[in-house]
Write a protein that holds these residues in place. Sequence first.
Motif: not given
Length: 330
Positions: A114-138
């Motif tokens: 029932l919990q939301a997948p975002l903000p990410p938890f467990a090992h999925f933090w990496f994908l979110w952090a990678l997305l944030i960096n790629s979007v900002i630098f883009s």
Amino acid sequence: MSRRLEWIDIAKGIGIILVVVGHAGRGLSGAELPDRNDFLPLMDETIYAFHMPLFFLLSGITFGMRPPTTIQASLVKRPQRFVYTIIIWTYAFLAMQALAGSSSNAGGSWQNLLQAPLPPFAHFWFLWALLINSVIFSVLQMALRHILSDLKFWSGAVIVSGAIDFAVDVPQKIVPWVAPALNYSLVFAIGGLIGATPLVRAVPSLKIALFGSFLFVSSLWIRVTIDLPINQTIGGLFISIFFIFPIILISNCFGKSFPGRVLAFLGVISLAVYVMHTMFSAFMRIFLIKAGYTDLTLHLVLGVLIGIMGPLTFYLAARRLNILHVTGLA
């Protein structure tokens, strides 16, 4: 400069194996299996000294080699793909925990779905952090492309990212959303700078490669054995940069061999291995414990093997059925 570099794929392949080994080891520690020689803490400290900075560095290098071209690709398609992958595999992860119930180290429950997948938890933090960096630098690179060359942009990005990392305190309310991305933004930017230069395709001489290999081993040993007052991410960044030298040497000598091709392929499908490996390794750990096996070596070897072979088999089946996009693995 868009052609894939074999050494990057091999480095990602080795990196994803380290991820599987590290998480399998932490799973065994959480299950409190006998570890008479305190092997697991040493292995954990060695792997976590550099394996995540390595992935952000390699991702930055790849990003720097392929500058963003359109808003549609960088700000729509990429975020959609990343968020979709995070959502479906977060719920798959929670469902597997719920099926394991009390046998799971985290004590899974169906209510967790029932919990939301975002903000990410467990090992999925990496994908979110990678997305944030790629979007900002883009966004920044496309906005500044008319006044800054790629080299000047990434040089500035390194300076600004470093200043933000050391000088900005993130408000507690948004820490889960942005803190990991900011923590690794400098590493990503340095990767972008490397990728934007001809150095990314340079082949070091044997002497330089061996010297870089020595720096990798010695810096890793120092990091693990000596408690230095150095930021963990920065320390991991330097170790990761030194790690590139033996990887290029390995790629040049053995890249076309069967082991080299296997490592490179694991690098290509590292996303699939990353999102699935913990489920397969946890299944093996639970199965062996219920079967009465507590030998640490057996658990670690089988946990790592299934943590790699399970996602690999799933990926190949999904590719064969042409459902990689549906499963978030394209």
